[in-house]
Design a protein around this motif. Sequence first.
Motif, PDB file in Angstrom:
ATOM      1  N   ARG A  97       0.818  -1.217   0.000  1.00  0.00           N
ATOM      2  CA  ARG A  97       0.000   0.000   0.000  1.00  0.00           C
ATOM      3  C   ARG A  97       0.853   1.269   0.000  1.00  0.00           C
ATOM      4  O   ARG A  97       0.591   2.207  -0.759  1.00  0.00           O
ATOM      5  N   GLU A 155       0.925   4.030  -3.017  1.00  0.00           N
ATOM      6  CA  GLU A 155       0.574   5.432  -2.788  1.00  0.00           C
ATOM      7  C   GLU A 155       1.720   6.361  -3.190  1.00  0.00           C
ATOM      8  O   GLU A 155       1.488   7.410  -3.794  1.00  0.00           O
ATOM      9  N   ALA A 163       1.877   6.479  -6.994  1.00  0.00           N
ATOM     10  CA  ALA A 163       0.781   7.292  -7.540  1.00  0.00           C
ATOM     11  C   ALA A 163       1.051   8.781  -7.339  1.00  0.00           C
ATOM     12  O   ALA A 163       0.846   9.590  -8.250  1.00  0.00           O
ATOM     13  N   ALA A 164       1.537   9.154  -6.164  1.00  0.00           N
ATOM     14  CA  ALA A 164       1.842  10.566  -5.889  1.00  0.00           C
ATOM     15  C   ALA A 164       3.003  11.046  -6.756  1.00  0.00           C
ATOM     16  O   ALA A 164       2.962  12.158  -7.303  1.00  0.00           O
TER      17      ALA A 164
END
Length: 173
Positions: free
Chosen positions: A130, A134, A137-138
Motif C-alpha cells: 500500500r 501510494e 501514484a503521488a
Amino acid sequence: LGEPLDVFDGKVHLGRLNAVSASPDGSELRLEDFRSTDVKQMATWRTARLIVAEVLSFFLERFPSINAVGIVLSADIDSLELPKDGPARLASARAQMLQSVGANDIHVTPRPHPRYSAHFVVSGVWHYNRANAELLAATLQDERAAYGERKALAQAAEPPARSMLSRLLQKDR
C-alpha cells in the motif's frame, strides 16, 4: 510480457525498454535496458523519473498478479557528455530516482567500460504494498504535472510556425 515496450509522449518517441522479463509464475518482473531516443530529451532527471513511474504504473495496472518489479538502470554513458565526476553523480541520481518511486534494496555496482574509468549499474526492487503504491501514484501525479509545465514552457519559447506563403513573402523583401 517479454516484448520491448516503447515509451511515447503523444507522437514523440522517448525511448524503448528492451528487456522485460517475468518470473515463471508472473508475480515478478525485471525491467532493464532502457534506450532513450534522444539523450537531450532525457537531460532532465525529472523526465527519466516520469518514465520510470509511467512504466511501473503501466505494468501494475495491467498485471495485478505482479508483487515485485526489479529495475536495472545501466544504459551506456557513451552518448552523455559528463564531467569527470559525472558517472558517480549519474549513479547517485539514478539511485535517488529509484528511491523516489518506492524502490528499495538499491545497489550501485561498478560496471567495467572500455572508455570510462567509472560506469555504474543501479538496481532496485519495487515491492507491491500500500505505501509503495501510494508513493508511486503521488510521484506519477507530481512528475506528470512537472513535465507538463516544462513542456509548456519549452513550447512557449519556440518561435511560432510561419506558413510557406509568409516565408516566401519574407524572401522577396
